[in-house]
Scaffold this motif. Structure first.
Motif, mmCIF file in Angstrom:
data_model
loop_
_atom_site.group_PDB
_atom_site.id
_atom_site.type_symbol
_atom_site.label_atom_id
_atom_site.label_comp_id
_atom_site.label_asym_id
_atom_site.label_seq_id
_atom_site.Cartn_x
_atom_site.Cartn_y
_atom_site.Cartn_z
ATOM 1 N N PRO A 275 0.832 -1.103 0.036
ATOM 2 C CA PRO A 275 -0.029 -0.012 0.208
ATOM 3 C C PRO A 275 0.820 1.097 -0.009
ATOM 4 O O PRO A 275 0.576 2.164 -0.518
ATOM 5 C CB PRO A 275 -0.860 -0.081 1.166
ATOM 6 C CG PRO A 275 -0.734 -1.678 1.588
ATOM 7 C CD PRO A 275 0.442 -2.071 1.054
ATOM 8 N N TRP B 167 -13.500 0.012 4.574
ATOM 9 C CA TRP B 167 -12.672 -0.390 5.731
ATOM 10 C C TRP B 167 -11.803 0.610 6.148
ATOM 11 O O TRP B 167 -11.179 0.873 7.431
ATOM 12 C CB TRP B 167 -11.955 -1.742 5.516
ATOM 13 C CG TRP B 167 -13.013 -2.893 5.240
ATOM 14 C CD1 TRP B 167 -14.383 -3.011 5.579
ATOM 15 C CD2 TRP B 167 -12.606 -4.149 4.662
ATOM 16 N NE1 TRP B 167 -14.887 -4.101 5.065
ATOM 17 C CE2 TRP B 167 -13.671 -4.692 4.708
ATOM 18 C CE3 TRP B 167 -11.363 -4.977 4.318
ATOM 19 C CZ2 TRP B 167 -13.894 -6.152 4.142
ATOM 20 C CZ3 TRP B 167 -11.212 -5.976 3.697
ATOM 21 C CH2 TRP B 167 -12.402 -6.643 3.848
ATOM 22 N N THR B 168 -11.372 1.411 5.011
ATOM 23 C CA THR B 168 -10.280 2.497 5.433
ATOM 24 C C THR B 168 -10.889 3.848 4.991
ATOM 25 O O THR B 168 -11.032 4.879 5.839
ATOM 26 C CB THR B 168 -8.970 2.237 4.822
ATOM 27 O OG1 THR B 168 -9.045 2.184 3.381
ATOM 28 C CG2 THR B 168 -8.179 1.334 5.481
ATOM 29 N N LEU C 266 -7.679 -6.061 8.836
ATOM 30 C CA LEU C 266 -8.312 -5.747 7.458
ATOM 31 C C LEU C 266 -8.681 -4.141 7.199
ATOM 32 O O LEU C 266 -8.449 -3.745 6.214
ATOM 33 C CB LEU C 266 -9.692 -6.618 7.113
ATOM 34 C CG LEU C 266 -9.888 -7.955 6.708
ATOM 35 C CD1 LEU C 266 -10.932 -8.617 6.427
ATOM 36 C CD2 LEU C 266 -8.748 -8.180 5.571
ATOM 37 N N GLY C 267 -8.718 -3.533 8.498
ATOM 38 C CA GLY C 267 -8.838 -2.360 8.259
ATOM 39 C C GLY C 267 -7.599 -1.343 8.346
ATOM 40 O O GLY C 267 -7.750 -0.211 8.802
ATOM 41 N N HIS C 268 -6.443 -2.085 8.511
ATOM 42 C CA HIS C 268 -5.104 -1.224 8.641
ATOM 43 C C HIS C 268 -4.724 -0.798 7.272
ATOM 44 O O HIS C 268 -4.511 -1.413 6.109
ATOM 45 C CB HIS C 268 -4.102 -2.149 9.325
ATOM 46 C CG HIS C 268 -3.005 -1.673 9.806
ATOM 47 N ND1 HIS C 268 -1.980 -1.116 9.115
ATOM 48 C CD2 HIS C 268 -2.477 -1.448 10.949
ATOM 49 C CE1 HIS C 268 -1.205 -0.653 9.774
ATOM 50 N NE2 HIS C 268 -1.196 -0.739 10.983
ATOM 51 N N PRO C 269 -4.359 0.567 7.122
ATOM 52 C CA PRO C 269 -4.077 1.149 5.655
ATOM 53 C C PRO C 269 -2.893 0.697 5.261
ATOM 54 O O PRO C 269 -2.783 0.791 3.968
ATOM 55 C CB PRO C 269 -3.956 2.582 6.126
ATOM 56 C CG PRO C 269 -4.709 2.851 7.530
ATOM 57 C CD PRO C 269 -4.444 1.545 8.222
ATOM 58 N N ALA C 270 -1.979 -0.138 6.032
ATOM 59 C CA ALA C 270 -0.609 -0.444 5.527
ATOM 60 C C ALA C 270 -0.603 -1.813 5.451
ATOM 61 O O ALA C 270 0.096 -2.601 4.614
ATOM 62 C CB ALA C 270 0.479 -0.058 6.277
ATOM 63 N N TYR C 271 -1.232 -2.541 6.591
ATOM 64 C CA TYR C 271 -1.083 -4.172 6.513
ATOM 65 C C TYR C 271 -2.163 -4.872 6.239
ATOM 66 O O TYR C 271 -2.091 -6.186 6.301
ATOM 67 C CB TYR C 271 -0.613 -4.580 8.068
ATOM 68 C CG TYR C 271 0.711 -3.543 8.330
ATOM 69 C CD1 TYR C 271 1.815 -3.476 7.332
ATOM 70 C CD2 TYR C 271 0.749 -3.243 9.583
ATOM 71 C CE1 TYR C 271 2.901 -3.029 7.881
ATOM 72 C CE2 TYR C 271 1.950 -2.370 9.950
ATOM 73 C CZ TYR C 271 3.044 -2.312 9.074
ATOM 74 O OH TYR C 271 4.042 -1.846 9.484
ATOM 75 N N SER C 272 -3.388 -4.211 5.705
ATOM 76 C CA SER C 272 -4.709 -5.108 5.209
ATOM 77 C C SER C 272 -4.346 -6.170 4.157
ATOM 78 O O SER C 272 -4.773 -7.396 4.131
ATOM 79 C CB SER C 272 -5.528 -3.945 4.728
ATOM 80 O OG SER C 272 -5.110 -3.431 3.816
ATOM 81 N N TYR D 140 -2.419 5.500 13.367
ATOM 82 C CA TYR D 140 -3.192 6.206 12.084
ATOM 83 C C TYR D 140 -4.151 7.106 12.778
ATOM 84 O O TYR D 140 -4.866 6.473 13.852
ATOM 85 C CB TYR D 140 -3.607 5.275 11.169
ATOM 86 C CG TYR D 140 -2.753 4.675 10.212
ATOM 87 C CD1 TYR D 140 -2.159 5.177 9.165
ATOM 88 C CD2 TYR D 140 -1.666 3.202 10.928
ATOM 89 C CE1 TYR D 140 -1.052 4.669 8.330
ATOM 90 C CE2 TYR D 140 -0.725 2.937 10.002
ATOM 91 C CZ TYR D 140 -0.427 3.607 8.922
ATOM 92 O OH TYR D 140 0.599 3.064 8.226
ATOM 93 N N ASP D 141 -4.824 7.657 12.137
ATOM 94 C CA ASP D 141 -6.235 8.784 12.523
ATOM 95 C C ASP D 141 -7.333 7.744 12.027
ATOM 96 O O ASP D 141 -8.186 8.650 11.354
ATOM 97 C CB ASP D 141 -6.109 10.042 12.087
ATOM 98 C CG ASP D 141 -7.156 10.826 12.784
ATOM 99 O OD1 ASP D 141 -7.742 10.520 13.847
ATOM 100 O OD2 ASP D 141 -7.478 11.848 12.258
ATOM 101 N N LEU D 142 -7.444 6.416 12.504
ATOM 102 C CA LEU D 142 -8.581 5.669 11.928
ATOM 103 C C LEU D 142 -9.183 4.824 13.265
ATOM 104 O O LEU D 142 -8.438 4.118 13.917
ATOM 105 C CB LEU D 142 -8.287 4.508 10.947
ATOM 106 C CG LEU D 142 -8.292 5.062 9.481
ATOM 107 C CD1 LEU D 142 -7.584 3.841 8.638
ATOM 108 C CD2 LEU D 142 -9.447 5.094 9.141
ATOM 109 N N MET E 168 -16.773 -7.644 8.612
ATOM 110 C CA MET E 168 -15.633 -7.634 7.656
ATOM 111 C C MET E 168 -14.847 -8.909 7.399
ATOM 112 O O MET E 168 -14.639 -9.377 6.260
ATOM 113 C CB MET E 168 -14.525 -6.740 8.405
ATOM 114 C CG MET E 168 -15.024 -5.068 8.178
ATOM 115 S SD MET E 168 -13.884 -3.973 9.270
ATOM 116 C CE MET E 168 -12.461 -3.967 8.854
#
Lengths: 356, 356
Positions: free
Chosen positions: A213, A293-294, B238-244, B273-275, B286
């Motif tokens: 990503p 999800w993001t 699954l909701g991780h912006p880098a490791y999904s 992250y701001d998530l 999910m």
């Protein structure tokens, strides 16, 4: 140094294999590349009319070997087919040697790397030409930061029902159509053919999982910084048992404002697997769920690849796709990308971003 | 040769850093490893009682340096902390040199590879000891085949709300509990700490994207061929912006029969992250959606990590998780894995697979 990335007059090595299916890279470069293709090398098709073979490239001669190509003054040789296993066929070596000795740079999209070939490396150094291994990712890898894009820019990701359904081609068509309208438009390449066409990009299938990503994000941030419409080449499919992680890396890394679903109308099963391709509405739900999800994004159009159907059947298939999804649908190669471009522009406008 | 993978008496180098947070690998090996830990090296904590620091490892001495460790007759040195950036601290080099010269194998979980260190490589050759870089994936990569598992085997994947919520620990607890019941049970490691504990596995965060599901599949096929209960260590979210993408590689590559959702009760945002972390029912949707894209699987239990809460609060949090999800929930470290193991066994039975 004769640069490969900046070469302007390519000849394409496609020995024994210049056909639409096997010469996907060469065909893509001829159709969509910004650089002139001055000759195609294939002894089996030498002297034939290129248009009758790939339906494009009118006027480009097909010659029997590299020596015959030199008269058209190429400055780089593109290895234009992907043989089984990605290896360099031994019977090609003399043509690569001859090209390098003649001062041509080499553009290599194969899995096998020319930089690991001591003979060719030494020869390239001697003749001061670049060997460009397209599939080598940038070494400065980083995890995604989830940074927002420049306001006013629009990122459109192509997502698909499977591999090899036409995602790259659809993206190139839309980029060109947007440019033809005078919009500031860029294509972000994520596979080797797209990278050769664009002269840059990320070979996503060679990037380590943790950094996928981030690698996509870096390309998209650079493109959106300088362009208003950014078309991101898709890869694989979320329902593909082997390539789904690469696809999700694009959905999360590109942070698209909207997505275009690409499907080959006659693809019933994931190629190579005993898994049916889901119906279009289900595919749309899958991609919109994964994006949510993001960062939520909708699918705003369907690009249907009707290659292999006659024109009446193509119209019927497109109508059925519209009815099933409630979205604009068209075959952007066969009938032009205008309807899909209008749909994307409308979707971006509706979602509150600044229209161009 | 002194083998690293087969070493039976480890000493752990954790200089200046033997604390629960920073010595995650060392703590995991002490808690769950099948090999004896004979000493921990940390001059700052030397002489202290290990149980008071990490709540486990009673009787293991903390010594000031490698020379003091030799008296406990280790056969391998494990680099037991992960410094910032993954680099090898210069002030450790002499301890590695001394260990190798003393005939100890080295187990290295850092990003920096010992095999790229000419001095240590030469020394290891001279003293006939193995340097094991745990993060180097197997070179024979392959795409996933989507093969079915041995009938009668059960594959359970741990999925999470974020990184570092306790997925590996939960998997190790369940594997141990199943073994204690006399079931044929195996743990499949997918990260460096798990690999060190298990003596094998796949360092998924270093595998090229295209090959991630295939690498997981190979581990799981091998484990299910010989074991009835296979617990697969999860990664990311699954909701991780880098490791999904790494997470999806596990969901599709492991082909789980059922999943266990792991969440740290006080984790509100994806770390770094701001998530926001989605509510538990949304996380379950999910993961079940993602599984359904290739092979449906349900989440059958919630493993809640209540570390940092007092016992009354932990019970309240677990009750809330049960109420929110309608699933069995427990903290398998704090209150034992039995309830979750019962839930998994019931889920597998309900789904028609052969119970043990």
């Amino acid at each position: 140094v004769q640069s490969a990335r900046q070469a302007q007059r390519l000849c394409i090595l496609a020995e024994g294999a210049f056909e639409p299916e096997s010469a996907k890279t060469g065909t893509g470069v001829i159709r969509y590349g910004h650089r002139a293709v001055v000759a195609v090398i294939d002894s089996e098709h030498a002297g034939q009319d290129i248009t009758s073979i790939i339906g494009a490239g009118g006027g480009i001669p097909i010659v029997p070997d590299i020596n015959a190509a030199f008269e058209y003054q190429p400055d780089a040789l593109l290895i234009g087919i992907a043989p089984r296993g990605g290896r360099l066929p031994e019977e090609w070596r003399w043509q690569l040697r001859a090209a390098i000795a003649h001062g041509l740079a080499i553009i290599n999209g194969l899995h096998v790397l020319l930089r690991d070939d001591p003979e060719l490396v030494a020869l390239a150094r001697q003749h001061d030409v670049e060997l460009w291994d397209v599939r080598v990712p940038s070494p400065d890898e980083a995890v995604a930061t989830w940074a927002a894009h420049r306001p006013g820019s629009h990122t459109i990701l192509f997502v698909g029902s499977d591999c090899s359904v036409g995602k790259m081609t659809a993206a190139l068509e839309l980029d060109r159509a947007a440019g033809d309208r005078g919009w500031s438009s860029a294509f972000v390449a994520t596979g080797q053919t797209g990278i050769i066409i664009a002269g840059g990009g990320v070979p996503l299938d060679r990037v380590i999982g943790d950094f996928m990503p981030g690698a996509v994000e870096r390309q998209v941030l650079a493109a959106t910084a300088s362009h208003d419409w950014v078309w991101v080449e898709g890869q694989g499919a979320l329902g593909h048992p082997a390539y789904s992680p690469v696809t999700l890396a694009l959905v999360h890394g590109a942070r698209p404002d909207t997505m275009i679903l690409v499907h080959k109308a006659d693809r019933r099963f994931i190629r190579g697997y005993d898994l049916p391709v889901p119906p279009l509405p289900e595919l749309i739900r899958m991609y919109e769920a994964a994006a949510s999800w993001t960062a939520p994004a909708r699918v705003s159009a369907v690009a249907l690849n009707t290659f292999g159907s006659d024109e009446a059947e193509a119209h019927r298939l497109i109508g059925a796709a519209r009815a099933a999804t409630g979205l604009p649908a068209d075959d952007p190669v066969r009938f032009g990308p205008e309807r899909i471009l209008d749909a994307v522009a409308a979707a971006v406008r509706t979602s509150g971003a600044v229209p161009q």
